[in-house]
Design a protein around this motif. Sequence first.
Motif, PDB file in Angstrom:
ATOM      1  N   SER A 160       7.927 -32.416 -34.441  1.00 25.17           N
ATOM      2  CA  SER A 160       7.511 -31.287 -35.283  1.00 25.17           C
ATOM      3  C   SER A 160       7.190 -31.811 -36.681  1.00 25.17           C
ATOM      4  O   SER A 160       7.544 -32.941 -37.039  1.00 25.17           O
ATOM      5  CB  SER A 160       8.655 -30.272 -35.383  1.00 25.17           C
ATOM      6  OG  SER A 160       9.731 -30.874 -36.090  1.00 25.17           O
ATOM      7  N   THR A 180       1.470 -30.624 -29.575  1.00 21.08           N
ATOM      8  CA  THR A 180       0.806 -29.814 -30.601  1.00 21.08           C
ATOM      9  C   THR A 180      -0.351 -30.622 -31.191  1.00 21.08           C
ATOM     10  O   THR A 180      -0.214 -31.203 -32.271  1.00 21.08           O
ATOM     11  CB  THR A 180       1.805 -29.433 -31.732  1.00 21.08           C
ATOM     12  OG1 THR A 180       3.016 -28.940 -31.138  1.00 21.08           O
ATOM     13  CG2 THR A 180       1.229 -28.389 -32.670  1.00 21.08           C
ATOM     14  N   HIS A 231       0.543 -27.523 -39.046  1.00 22.08           N
ATOM     15  CA  HIS A 231       1.965 -27.329 -39.354  1.00 22.08           C
ATOM     16  C   HIS A 231       2.348 -28.235 -40.524  1.00 22.08           C
ATOM     17  O   HIS A 231       3.055 -27.828 -41.427  1.00 22.08           O
ATOM     18  CB  HIS A 231       2.849 -27.710 -38.164  1.00 22.08           C
ATOM     19  CG  HIS A 231       2.639 -26.844 -36.954  1.00 22.08           C
ATOM     20  ND1 HIS A 231       3.498 -26.830 -35.889  1.00 22.08           N
ATOM     21  CD2 HIS A 231       1.669 -25.959 -36.638  1.00 22.08           C
ATOM     22  CE1 HIS A 231       3.065 -25.981 -34.968  1.00 22.08           C
ATOM     23  NE2 HIS A 231       1.956 -25.451 -35.408  1.00 22.08           N
ATOM     24  N   GLN A 252       3.561 -21.708 -39.334  1.00 24.35           N
ATOM     25  CA  GLN A 252       4.593 -21.593 -38.291  1.00 24.35           C
ATOM     26  C   GLN A 252       4.097 -20.525 -37.337  1.00 24.35           C
ATOM     27  O   GLN A 252       4.163 -19.343 -37.652  1.00 24.35           O
ATOM     28  CB  GLN A 252       5.922 -21.172 -38.905  1.00 24.35           C
ATOM     29  CG  GLN A 252       6.587 -22.310 -39.642  1.00 24.35           C
ATOM     30  CD  GLN A 252       7.957 -21.922 -40.162  1.00 24.35           C
ATOM     31  OE1 GLN A 252       8.189 -20.769 -40.504  1.00 24.35           O
ATOM     32  NE2 GLN A 252       8.850 -22.882 -40.220  1.00 24.35           N
ATOM     33  N   GLU A 253       3.575 -20.937 -36.193  1.00 26.54           N
ATOM     34  CA  GLU A 253       2.875 -19.957 -35.364  1.00 26.54           C
ATOM     35  C   GLU A 253       3.829 -19.204 -34.444  1.00 26.54           C
ATOM     36  O   GLU A 253       4.889 -19.711 -34.083  1.00 26.54           O
ATOM     37  CB  GLU A 253       1.794 -20.679 -34.550  1.00 26.54           C
ATOM     38  CG  GLU A 253       2.352 -21.530 -33.459  1.00 26.54           C
ATOM     39  CD  GLU A 253       1.647 -22.879 -33.342  1.00 26.54           C
ATOM     40  OE1 GLU A 253       0.617 -23.081 -33.961  1.00 26.54           O
ATOM     41  OE2 GLU A 253       2.183 -23.714 -32.607  1.00 26.54           O
ATOM     42  N   THR A 254       3.368 -18.025 -34.044  1.00 23.72           N
ATOM     43  CA  THR A 254       4.105 -17.235 -33.059  1.00 23.72           C
ATOM     44  C   THR A 254       3.720 -17.765 -31.671  1.00 23.72           C
ATOM     45  O   THR A 254       2.670 -18.416 -31.530  1.00 23.72           O
ATOM     46  CB  THR A 254       3.688 -15.757 -33.166  1.00 23.72           C
ATOM     47  OG1 THR A 254       2.256 -15.719 -33.111  1.00 23.72           O
ATOM     48  CG2 THR A 254       4.177 -15.136 -34.462  1.00 23.72           C
ATOM     49  N   ARG A 294       0.355 -19.806 -30.420  1.00 25.40           N
ATOM     50  CA  ARG A 294       0.516 -21.127 -29.799  1.00 25.40           C
ATOM     51  C   ARG A 294      -0.228 -21.189 -28.449  1.00 25.40           C
ATOM     52  O   ARG A 294      -0.959 -22.139 -28.170  1.00 25.40           O
ATOM     53  CB  ARG A 294       2.012 -21.398 -29.609  1.00 25.40           C
ATOM     54  CG  ARG A 294       2.311 -22.769 -29.201  1.00 25.40           C
ATOM     55  CD  ARG A 294       3.714 -23.250 -29.198  1.00 25.40           C
ATOM     56  NE  ARG A 294       3.592 -24.566 -28.605  1.00 25.40           N
ATOM     57  CZ  ARG A 294       3.270 -25.665 -29.254  1.00 25.40           C
ATOM     58  NH1 ARG A 294       3.128 -25.657 -30.545  1.00 25.40           N
ATOM     59  NH2 ARG A 294       3.104 -26.802 -28.629  1.00 25.40           N
TER      60      ARG A 294
END
Length: 323
Positions: free
Chosen positions: A211, A236, A242, A248-250, A254
């Motif tokens: 991340s 990702t 990011h 910060q995706e839901t 995503r």
Amino acid sequence: MKTDLIKAGGIIFAPMEGVTDPIYRETVTEVCPGWDVLACDFLRVPNAGHYPKKHLIKHLGERFYNDPDWNARTMFQILTSPNAYTVEMVKQIQEVGIKWIDLNLGCPSNTVCKNGGGSFLLKDLFTLERIVSSIRKNFNGRFTCKVRVGWADGGQFSDTIKLLNDAGAEMITVHGRTREMMYKEPARWHWIEEAVKVSQVPIVGNGDVWSALDAKRMLKDTGCYAVMVARGALKTPWFPMHYYEGVQETPDVRLMMAQKFLSVYAEKMLASGVHEKGLVKQLKSVTRFIFDELPEGEALRRKVLLSQSTSNIFNEINGASLC
Ligand SMILES: Cc1cc2nc3c(=O)[nH]c(=O)nc-3n(C[C@H](O)[C@H](O)[C@H](O)COP(=O)(O)O)c2cc1C
């Protein structure tokens, strides 16, 4: 410490055999811009003869080759062994006009190591020095190395980093695992910190960055100059959003990103003439981590794995629900 190879704190999409071919990288640049550097998977240096020039260009990808910016921002990775035609190939890479060579000193595969290549070279610093110096002497472009910590342990690690510095590597990526660890244990970032201490050239940290937060933690904890992401980038590909934009995706966003990425990738593969069977195999491989963190991600991954056709795969992916 300064380098014009990549900005401080930059991010590199790691080399991955079977994944980071030109079509995958093109998809990344179009759908997921923001990576500072990309990498080709390794090209083996032959033990006799040489590749036709067009093979080298094809490995980098015409678009990356013809674009001076991307040519200088793509690591062209080679994998060699003591008896291979390293100097000949390096000269040829230079003649063709490829701008960046990265030497693979981490590949753990038995076949590669049996020939004395990849991480096997970390056992024999004398041979390693000869190979690295010979590349530096015969190549004017960018030259970097990517290492694991050692074969069985890190006993020779500091000496290896010093050797690579002295032999002319301009930047070194450290994957914080030994060859014997394979992927069985977590990467040990303290080795990256150790490399930072002994190296005069920038160190890129690599291993278990999943991340943007991990990447920032790695920079802070180890003092490394930049970060390379492999499986986290497969998970990702739009990681730069990011990392650089703090997105910060839901889960639904995503899923949408994954759908878009995979459909552009499939279109490009089909346009390149890849046949159905090849595309199905490739889609299974590039989706290994991309559904992670979706509520039904594991089930979706399994369905894709069991699919026998591209249309089946896209029915599963585009019909996926989040509850
Ligand atoms: C499918 C796959 C293929 C890989 N191929 C290469 C390669 O061609 N060259 C290389 O230097 N490393 C290769 N690696 C290693 C990665 O670049 C990276 O060093 C390693 O996965 C650790 O990073 P990660 O924890 O971010 O995945 C590969 C890794 C994976 C998962």
